[in-house]
Design a protein around this motif. Structure first.
Motif, PDB file in Angstrom:
ATOM      1  N   UNK A 432      63.911  56.524  -1.483  1.00 13.23           N
ATOM      2  CA  UNK A 432      64.112  56.390  -0.029  1.00 13.23           C
ATOM      3  C   UNK A 432      64.975  55.173   0.303  1.00 13.23           C
ATOM      4  N   UNK A 433      66.167  55.143  -0.294  1.00  7.63           N
ATOM      5  CA  UNK A 433      67.067  54.003  -0.106  1.00  7.63           C
ATOM      6  C   UNK A 433      67.471  53.849   1.361  1.00  7.63           C
ATOM      7  N   UNK A 434      67.453  52.627   1.882  1.00  6.49           N
ATOM      8  CA  UNK A 434      67.783  52.425   3.299  1.00  6.49           C
ATOM      9  C   UNK A 434      69.256  52.662   3.621  1.00  6.49           C
ATOM     10  N   UNK A 435      70.152  52.593   2.586  1.00  9.17           N
ATOM     11  CA  UNK A 435      71.575  52.808   2.840  1.00  9.17           C
ATOM     12  C   UNK A 435      71.964  54.272   2.684  1.00  9.17           C
ATOM     13  N   UNK A 436      71.005  55.142   2.377  1.00 10.72           N
ATOM     14  CA  UNK A 436      71.204  56.580   2.338  1.00 10.72           C
ATOM     15  C   UNK A 436      70.434  57.208   3.491  1.00 10.72           C
ATOM     16  N   UNK A 437      70.998  58.264   4.045  1.00 12.26           N
ATOM     17  CA  UNK A 437      70.333  58.935   5.160  1.00 12.26           C
ATOM     18  C   UNK A 437      70.088  60.382   4.764  1.00 12.26           C
ATOM     19  N   UNK A 438      68.867  60.873   4.919  1.00 18.03           N
ATOM     20  CA  UNK A 438      68.540  62.210   4.438  1.00 18.03           C
ATOM     21  C   UNK A 438      68.935  63.303   5.427  1.00 18.03           C
ATOM     22  N   UNK A 439      69.274  64.467   4.862  1.00 16.32           N
ATOM     23  CA  UNK A 439      69.500  65.662   5.679  1.00 16.32           C
ATOM     24  C   UNK A 439      68.460  66.692   5.262  1.00 16.32           C
ATOM     25  N   UNK A 440      67.792  67.292   6.249  1.00 15.21           N
ATOM     26  CA  UNK A 440      66.676  68.182   5.993  1.00 15.21           C
ATOM     27  C   UNK A 440      66.944  69.557   6.596  1.00 15.21           C
ATOM     28  N   UNK A 441      66.438  70.589   5.933  1.00 20.53           N
ATOM     29  CA  UNK A 441      66.414  71.888   6.574  1.00 20.53           C
ATOM     30  C   UNK A 441      65.386  71.837   7.697  1.00 20.53           C
ATOM     31  N   UNK A 442      65.437  72.790   8.595  1.00 22.48           N
ATOM     32  CA  UNK A 442      64.479  72.800   9.699  1.00 22.48           C
ATOM     33  C   UNK A 442      63.056  72.966   9.175  1.00 22.48           C
ATOM     34  N   UNK A 443      62.893  73.779   8.121  1.00 22.46           N
ATOM     35  CA  UNK A 443      61.563  73.994   7.543  1.00 22.46           C
ATOM     36  C   UNK A 443      61.008  72.701   6.947  1.00 22.46           C
ATOM     37  N   UNK A 444      61.851  71.959   6.195  1.00 24.76           N
ATOM     38  CA  UNK A 444      61.407  70.685   5.621  1.00 24.76           C
ATOM     39  C   UNK A 444      61.111  69.665   6.716  1.00 24.76           C
ATOM     40  N   UNK A 445      61.976  69.642   7.716  1.00 24.74           N
ATOM     41  CA  UNK A 445      61.815  68.670   8.804  1.00 24.74           C
ATOM     42  C   UNK A 445      60.496  68.885   9.539  1.00 24.74           C
TER      43      UNK A 445
END
Length: 690
Positions: A432-445
């Motif tokens: 969960x690196x602070x300089x990376x931003x995650x992208x999630x599918x709607x189901x995961x989100x």
């Protein structure tokens, strides 16, 4: 307020217009959308005009327009027409008229159609502000009507069609004094002439509302359709065009943003793409825009229609997925009250998430996930130039804001100003690196418990925007939506999704995601400019990510070239829609028989000297007709006023009246220097690749 301007906001339905006969090739009605262009050869050069016309017809032009600035050119239209007919070419000819009613009256007896500009035709353009009383304004209108009436009667007698073509930059002082430099002023300028046509029972009329500013152009056409209906006037055919679009990629993008937006809503009966290139280069671009809609109605998937206000009021009671399904079934297919004003630009209100939304410019995200092993030099494809000699990256106004690396994060530190997006699983695996931003599918989100504290991306389409999903977005200040569709009727479906967010009070920023598998670069350019640009013109969108499909075995160099094209295309669309100015803009006319210098050569020369100036708008006009008015919102102007003589403008004010052509570019730069707008071009070291 009546906001209806097209047959449907959710289905592809072409607006039904009155059929107008133009020679043997009728326009409007059930006829296909026609392609046209304009000659650039001196009208007095009969054989040159004929040869160029034949090349244009071979390239796909169905109508050919020729300028007639005076009576002698109008007379020579007859010789051009005779020679064309002798060679077996029956293409309808259109005379282009600006300041000379007597030339129009002569041309109307010769050609199949005349184009008049109401801002120039018997009206005044001196940039004077005039105070009119209602009676003095009415008297001036009547004077112009009486000057226009003979042309209407001649056209009616000879069966000649007419285009009443308003240009944003050539509105008369009278119109500007009452309506301002607005879409409403453009519409009223045309309606004054149109009302007289109807009084004379003359209906072979085509209308246009052209502007270099795509926002103004689209708003004016929409307002025109609404006003025609409101006044009970005939549904006249529409000629679509972005005037002074420019050249090369920028000219094509700008044309597609304006013209494509209207075609998406079923508006338009003929198209002219105005490029600062040979006229035969324009027709293929126009045809490519038009051809996209040949089978649109059959290919499109049904889009959930907009609810009427009564149904919308009941939507607040929705508590479950079953309620939501029932709501969809009840939704009306009748014209709806759009949650936006289609006649005026307002950006959708959003809250700020890191550097998305709020007052931030729209951001550019580029998908680099299929590049494989990354090197510093690869980031050149997304606008970040690495110097091996200096061992650092150089700033660039066309550098992407974010890159999506998917499951394989970039293995080195990114340059300042560039941020990275990774798949949710990769973000979790990397700690969960602070300089990376995650992208999630709607189901995961929907079920995720671990999220980035500042910014999380979530994929959505119209179908996934359920009441539960909307409620989750409403309560998450860190979420930025990536909105996508696989519908052939793409722009309207994404717009419909935006309307869902608006009517439910969702203020999360949204990135527009469009994918173009199996398309040529030229098609991708035009389609993306239409789909994304049309949304941006309505104030919808806080970012853009474009992608295409290449086979996995393609060489890395091909992927890098494609990414470079998509990155530049993204910035080009934002600029053409006037939502993010990141480079110099050239408002250059497409040349015609009035032009007093070589427009293509001059534009290239000016571009070479000035293309490093961020956000400066330069108008390059071949003659005074396409002069200070036509470059209405340019910062500086370069206008031909005689053979070898140039006038230089600051805005719409002439600063130097008769500059020798060989000195004009230097003096233009000096004018910018005086205004503090000039910066020297930096010598950028060529990045080392590999």
């Amino acid at each position: 307020m009546n906001k209806t301007y097209c047959p449907s906001l959710t289905e592809y339905k072409r607006r039904f217009s009155r059929e107008v006969k133009i020679g043997d090739l009728p326009l409007g009605g059930l006829n296909p959308i026609r392609v046209q262009s304009m000659t650039t050869v001196d009208t007095m050069d009969t054989l040159g005009s004929v040869e160029q016309t034949l090349r244009m017809v071979a390239a796909g032009c169905e109508y050919v327009r020729i300028t007639a600035p005076s009576v002698k050119e109008a007379q020579n239209l007859l010789e051009i027409k005779k020679e064309l007919r002798k060679r077996g070419c029956t293409v309808p000819l259109i005379a282009d008229i600006h300041f000379t009613p007597n030339a129009a009256e002569l041309a109307a007896r010769i050609v199949e159609k005349v184009r008049v500009n109401p801002g120039n035709y018997a009206d005044k353009k001196k940039f004077d502000v005039i105070e009119y009383t209602d009676s003095s304004y009415a008297a001036e209108v009547e004077r112009i009507r009486e000057r226009f009436r003979p042309l209407v009667q001649i056209c009616k007698q000879y069966g000649t069609a007419m285009r009443i073509g308003t240009n944003h930059g050539s509105l008369s002082d009278r119109i500007l004094s009452r309506y301002g430099d607005t879409p409403l002023g453009m519409v009223e300028s045309a309606l004054e002439f149109l009302r007289l046509c109807e009084e004379e029972n003359y209906y072979d009329v085509v209308l246009s509302m052209k502007a270099s500013n795509t926002q103004v152009m689209v708003q004016a056409y929409r307002l025109l359709v609404q006003k025609l209906d409101e006044e009970g006037l005939q549904p006249y055919p529409l000629h679509l065009g972005v005037t002074e679009a420019g050249e090369a990629e920028d000219g094509r993008i700008k044309s597609a943003v304006g013209i494509g937006t209207l075609l998406e809503d079923g508006l338009g009966d003929t198209v002219r793409v105005s490029l600062t290139e040979a006229p035969e280069a324009e027709a293929p671009v126009a045809k490519a825009l038009i051809d996209r809609y040949t089978h649109r109605a059959q290919e499109a998937k049904p889009i959930r229609p907009l609810p009427d206000m009564e149904v919308l009021a009941r939507s607040a009671e929705l508590k479950s997925e079953e309620d939501f399904a029932a709501f969809n079934a009840r939704a009306t297919t009748e014209p709806s009250d759009s949650p936006i004003n289609p006649f005026q630009y307002f950006r959708r209100v959003t809250h700020e998430v890191l550097n998305f939304g709020g007052a931030n410019v729209p951001r550019v995200l580029v998908d680099i996930s299929r590049l494989g092993e990354m090197e510093y030099a690869d980031l050149r494809a997304v606008g970040h130039l690495y110097s091996a000699f200096l061992d650092k990256f150089q700033m660039n106004d066309l550098g992407a804001d974010y890159v999506y690396s998917g499951r394989r994060p970039v293995p080195f530190m990114l340059p300042n100003g560039l941020k990275e997006v990774v798949d949710y699983a990769a973000w979790l695996d990397a700690g969960q690196r602070p300089d990376h931003f995650p992208v999630l599918t709607q189901a995961d989100y929907a079920v995720a418990t671990d999220k980035h504290p500042e910014l999380n991306f979530v994929f959505h389409n119209l179908a996934s925007l359920t009441p539960a999903a909307l409620d989750q977005l409403r309560h998450d200040a860190t979420a930025v939506v990536i909105l996508y569709t696989d519908n052939a009727h793409a722009m309207p479906e994404i717009r419909r999704a935006f309307f869902e967010l608006l009517t439910n009070g969702i203020t999360n920023p949204v990135i527009i995601n469009r994918q173009y598998p199996e398309l040529t670069p030229e098609q991708t350019q035009l389609y993306a400019a239409t789909d994304v640009g049309g949304l941006l013109l309505d104030g919808l969108g806080d970012g853009v990510v474009l992608s295409t499909e290449l086979l996995p075995e393609r060489p890395k160099a091909e992927w890098l070239q494609t990414l470079d094209q998509l990155n530049q295309l993204s910035f080009g669309i934002l600029q053409a829609a006037r939502t993010r100015m990141s480079k110099t803009e050239y408002i250059s006319c497409p040349s015609c028989g009035r032009t007093l210098f070589d427009l293509q050569e001059t534009t290239a020369m000016i571009r070479k000297r000035t293309d490093h100036l961020k956000g400066v708008k330069i108008g390059i006009m071949g003659c005074i007709v396409n002069g200070p008015g036509e470059m209405a919102d340019a910062d500086y102007g370069y206008v031909g006023v005689g053979k070898g003589k140039i006038a230089l403008y600051r805005g719409q004010e002439v600063i130097k009246k008769s500059v020798p052509e060989e000195q004009a570019v230097d003096q233009l730069i000096e004018l910018m220097r005086e205004d503090g707008r000039w910066v020297e071009k930096e010598l950028v070291e060529e990045p080392v690749v590999g």
